[in-house]
Design an enzyme around this catalytic site. Structure first.
Site, PDB file in Angstrom:
ATOM      1  CB  SER A  48      -0.832  -0.039   1.042  1.00  0.00           C
ATOM      2  OG  SER A  48      -1.908  -1.197   1.162  1.00  0.00           O
ATOM      3  CG  HIS A  68     -13.015   1.033   2.943  1.00  0.00           C
ATOM      4  ND1 HIS A  68     -12.002  -0.005   2.499  1.00  0.00           N
ATOM      5  CD2 HIS A  68     -12.043   1.146   4.410  1.00  0.00           C
ATOM      6  CE1 HIS A  68     -10.957  -0.410   3.029  1.00  0.00           C
ATOM      7  NE2 HIS A  68     -11.123   0.151   4.336  1.00  0.00           N
ATOM      8  CB  CYS A 128      -9.986   2.158   0.270  1.00  0.00           C
ATOM      9  SG  CYS A 128     -11.340   1.160  -0.694  1.00  0.00           S
TER      10      CYS A 128
END
Lengths: 379, 646
Positions: B326, B369, B382
């Site tokens: 991420s 989300h 997300c």
């Protein structure tokens, strides 16, 4: 001639003999020996006690022996010749059985404090005996084969014993010394020619036999000859010594590198620098000037001996003097040829300069005979 | 016997004739002798003089002192120490067995060294044999005192490399070692110094990359040697030039803190100045003692290093290539913003998964989300938001942005085995696999999985570029021989300030909003507040079967199959000074494992010494304080505290 034939009034007696000593010769010998002291001091790194001092003591003793021998009438020595020769043969045999081994060869025996090298003694006694022999021999028989064979046998006896030690250098000196006396006594030149051509043929045969099935020498002996002929073929083995000796000699140049400044000897590149190779140190440190001067001194010694011999009407006296002069000559010339790479390394010292006791004592005693001949010459 | 007068006359004449002939022959020989003397001593004197000089003079190199390596504050990282050793020359030793036996009574010689010396001596090598190395001065004096009983034994001294901060800098500066055949073969004209016995050159790291500067120039001394090669005296000496000192941008104390903070984890971290690219710390853990290699490492030690599954020898900070997970999302976001395919306000609905091309890609949060914009997507990490955005902008734009931010390229710093990482695009896949890029590849790449590989150094550079909007490049060398090495120019990346600000704000929220994945690793001190991004990258494919069973908790997996934990961040948010990247191999979650470390590192870089407790949220201060007290930190002089040396 017997002593009765001397004109007594002309032969010096007692203390007056001192005036008749060949003083020029004495001075020359001192000069040569002093060169030796100087070099022994130098190769010891500037120390007297190592080699120079004992050498000086022996020289003083040797000079005393020389004068003592010189003051004894020459006819006494002629009468002693046979005995002296017999003694040296006995000593050579003794060395064979009881001798000490030095440098891989049996060469000396210990007699109390004295270390005697009988082969040195033999050189002088052989000359004495041969001179006495030709003094005794009817001159007309000199060149008859039987009378030639006798001295040849007299020469070969000690030569063979010395060869067995083994000491090739001394053996050669014995033969040449004896040959010189025979030559001067008047033995026909044909004999010498025959021997020379025989030797020449032998050498040729040895060389031509190499590599064939009837090869006369062992391979390693040939290799030694190769090394002598071309030291660079084995620069780190046997050729090393001779190469280093030549470098030392050559690097001396005209005037040398200076007293105690010879790098070859100081840094141990030279072998046997206080004995057989001492001349290289002299040549390195004092250059051509120094080396040639020593050669001149030696030549003057020869000149005085030969002139004394030729003026002497006594046959024994002049033959002994010539024989001793020749022995002396062979000593220094073989040594110099050796260190200059012109002769194989055979282990012959530089007379009166190399460190060594018995050789110097015997040599000075021999010069005593020369003095005796000179003092007691018929007038 | 009586002879006639005639006979006597005749014999006397013959003796005279032959005597004269003899004398003449002698003179001839003497003339030959004299001529030979003259030839050698006058004509050939120069040649022989040269040979004599050749015999006696030997030229020995004097190795120069190797340049020192300091940190940015002048603390010593690599130095030289006097090294005493004892050598024996067999020519002078006489009975070498006896002498060695006597020597072993005086010196602490290891049995294997003793055997080796004996073996070498029996090989009849003319060179001196090193009997004992790295001796203390006292031992060498003992040898000197006993010299008369030890013929041929001489003490020698030289300089040898020492790394006072041993493990802290093993990966950055590497180590020196003896010159190998390989080293020599690599050079066209090797410096003759390299052939001197016991000479050492840099093997890896700064030591090898800065070798030319550090080595210096050899001096020489002309010595007189005797026939067996022993030095008698020195004739002349020309001093060499010592190697240049090298100053790193690394702060040795920060480096030490980072090393200690990473502890026994298999991890790497880079702390970088965002303004000029100075690397303040570049750490790979676990580390090793480079001094072992200088001395010649034992088999046991070496096998222990290579057999360790945490790979202490690898320099993970520049060499390790990890999927960024991420932490890559800023790249995807910036690519989309710059391309105009998304704005900060673009909203995406996340139902917990994303379907494209007949495949279903999951969000890390199974429940989804809901509606998220860019800031929220970064804050909560997300995945679906970035799948969607990436699909619109396409992989080539993302890859281009990645490269602008410093990924997929080799950053030129003098360290060994620097990886290029991998910033994949369509052309790359075609060339590499001869296959077309598929949609799924873009989806994976958008969240830093799939083909994307980055090193901790690259991640730090990326973070610094996002923080400043300039193309900062890392710098490791501050000065060489006192001359400063200029920082690479940091030109503007030409990114829209509003786009940068949107991404930066998202990173701020990661740390500073309650829903942020790194909220627990926030900084309380307003002046030092940090921004960052967590990352958790998978090292395995989760099969459908596994998914059906429910995702297994990381802690239940074998160590080598657990996820990598990552974090990138910068601080202070208002005026960025330092960027940090942390990768903990198989560490678990980025927010729980990597983020707390990253916060400590940033705070350490920003403060003078241990970060003040006041910077941390009040509830965490006790725990942080305990953790700091347990850290094994070096004293200011580089030594470890006594208590740790048990």
């Amino acid at each position: 001639m017997s002593f009765l034939e001397y004109q007594l009034k002309t032969v010096p007696t007692g203390a007056s003999k001192i005036l008749h000593v060949n003083w020029a010769l004495v001075v020359l010998l001192i000069a040569v020996a002093s060169t030796g002291f100087l070099m022994l001091y130098s190769v010891a790194g500037g120390r007297m006690e190592v080699w120079a001092e004992p050498q000086m003591k022996r020289f003083v003793l040797g000079m005393a022996v020389m004068l003592a021998v010189g003051f004894v009438p020459i006819w006494f020595w002629r009468n002693m010749a046979g005995l002296a020769y017999a003694l040296s043969i006995v000593l050579l045999l003794a060395v064979e059985f009881f001798g000490s081994v030095g440098m891989g060869a049996q060469r000396w025996i210990e007699l109390g404090p004295l270390r005697l090298q009988p082969s040195e003694l033999a050189k002088v006694t052989l000359v004495m005996l041969l001179a006495a022999y030709y003094d005794w021999l009817d001159i007309r028989k000199t060149s008859r084969p039987i009378w030639v064979l006798i001295p040849v046998a007299l020469i070969m006896l000690p030569t063979v014993l010395v060869l067995g030690q083994p000491d090739l250098g001394t053996a050669l000196l014995l033969m040449t010394g004896g040959a010189v006396v025979m030559f001067c006594a008047g033995v026909s030149l044909y004999y010498f020619g025959a021997v020379a051509s025989l030797l020449g043929g032998a050498v040729t045969a040895v060389f031509y036999s190499r590599g064939t099935e009837w090869q006369l020498l062992k391979d390693y002996q040939y290799r030694r000859i190769d090394t002598f002929l071309d030291p660079s073929s084995d620069p780190l083995g046997a050729g090393y010594h001779i190469t280093q000796a030549k470098i030392a000699l050559g690097s001396g140049g005209w005037a040398g590198r200076g007293f105690m400044q010879g790098t070859q000897s100081r840094l141990n590149f030279l072998p046997e620098k206080h004995t057989d190779f001492i001349f290289t140190t002299l040549a390195e440190e004092f250059g051509f000037v120094g080396a040639f001067s020593l050669l001149v001194l030696y030549t003057l010694v020869l000149a005085f001996c030969i002139s004394s011999a030729l003026q002497n009407k006594d046959r024994f006296a002049s033959l002994v003097t010539l024989g001793i002069a020749a022995t002396f000559f062979f000593y220094f010339s073989v040594n110099m040829l050796m260190v200059m790479g012109l002769a194989p390394v055979v282990g012959v010292p530089l007379p009166l300069v190399s460190y060594g006791g018995s050789s110097m004592l015997v040599l000075l005693a021999a010069f005593g005979l020369v003095q005796s001949a000179h003092i007691h010459r018929p007038r | 016997m009586r002879r006639s007068a005639r006979d006597t006359e005749e014999s006397a004449r013959k003796i005279t004739r032959r005597g004269l002939f003899l004398g003449g022959s002698m003179v001839a020989v003497v003339a030959v002798l004299g001529a030979r003397m003259r030839h050698m001593q006058v004509d050939q004197a120069d040649e022989f003089r040269l040979l004599a000089e050749d015999n006696r003079i030997s030229i020995r190199l004097i190795p120069p002192a190797r340049g020192l390596i300091h940190d940015r504050n002048g603390k010593l990282i690599a130095g030289n120490e006097q090294n005493y050793r004892v050598v024996i020359s067999r020519d002078d030793a006489g009975n070498i067995d006896d002498v060695l036996n006597r020597l072993s009574g005086i010196l602490p010689i290891a049995p294997e060294d003793f055997e080796r010396a004996l073996k070498e001596a029996r090989r009849r090598s003319p060179l001196p044999i090193i009997v004992a190395d790295r001796l203390k001065w006292e031992d060498v004096s003992k040898v000197a005192i006993n010299a008369p009983a030890l013929p041929g034994v001489t003490p020698e001294f030289g300089l040898s490399r020492i790394y006072p901060r041993d493990t802290d800098f093993a990966h950055v500066i590497g180590y020196v070692g003896p010159v190998s055949e390989n080293d020599l073969a690599k050079l066209e004209e090797p410096d003759p110094l390299l052939q001197t016995p016991k000479f050492q050159i840099g093997k890896i790291g700064v030591e090898t990359w800065m070798e030319e500067n550090l080595r210096g120039k050899a001096g020489n001394r002309r010595v007189e040697v005797n026939a067996v090669g022993r030095v008698m005296r020195e004739l002349g000496r020309q001093e060499g030039v010592a190697g240049s000192d090298v100053q790193l941008t690394i702060d040795a104390d920060v480096q030490n803190y980072v090393q200690a903070r990473l502890g026994e984890e298999s991890a790497a971290a880079v702390v970088m100045d965002v303004q000029n690219g100075d690397l303040l710390a570049a750490v790979s853990s676990p580390s090793f003692d480079p001094n072992l290699f200088v001395r010649g490492i034992s088999h046991t030690d070496y096998n222990a290093l290579t057999g360790n599954d945490h790979r202490p020898l690898a320099n993970k900070s520049v060499q390790g290539a990890y999927p960024p997970g991420s932490t890559f999302k800023m790249v995807t976001a910036l690519a989309a913003l710059e391309a105009g395919t998304a704005t900060a306000a673009t909203s995406v609905y996340c139902p917990g998964h994303y379907e494209v091309g007949g495949r279903r890609f999951h969000c890390w949060r199974r429940g989804g989300h809901g509606h998220v914009n860019l800031e929220q997507a970064l804050t909560q990490s997300c995945d679906v938001y970035f799948y969607e955005v990436a699909m619109k902008v396409g992989i080539d734009k993302i890859a281009e942005m990645g490269r602008r931010l410093g990924l997929g390229m080799r950053h030129d710093i003098p360290m060994s085995a620097i990886t290029e990482g991998l910033m994949p695009d369509k052309a790359w896949k075609r060339e590499r696999y001869a296959k077309e890029w598929v949609i799924g590849d873009t989806v994976n790449a958008s969240i830093g999985q799939g083909y994307v590989l980055t090193s901790p150094l690259q991640l730090a550079v990326m973070t610094a570029r996002i923080a400043t909007g300039t193309a900062v490049s890392p710098r490791l060398i501050q000065s060489v021989g006192g001359l400063p090495v200029p920082s690479p120019p940091a030109e503007s990346l030409g990114l829209n300030q509003a786009h940068l600000a949107a991404v930066q704000n998202g990173m701020y929220s990661v740390n500073n909003t309650r829903r942020g994945t790194a909220y627990s690793s926030r900084v309380d001190d307003k002046a030092l507040r940090m921004a960052g991004k967590t990352g958790t990258s998978q090292v395995r494919n989760i099969s459908a079967a596994e998914r059906a069973r429910g995702v297994i908790n990381n802690a239940d997996l074998p160590w080598e199959r657990r996820d990598h934990a990552l974090f990138v961040g910068f601080a202070p948010f208002d005026a960025p000074r330092y960027a940090v990247s942390v990768v903990v191999e198989h560490g678990g979650g980025g927010s729980s494992v990597a983020a707390p470390i990253a916060r400590d590192l940033l705070l350490r870089a920003l403060s003078d010494g241990i970060p003040p407790a006041s910077a941390y949220p009040a509830s965490q201060r006790n725990r942080i304080d305990t953790m700091h007290r347990k850290l094994l930190l070096r004293d200011p002089d580089g030594t470890l505290p006594e208590s740790s040396r048990a």
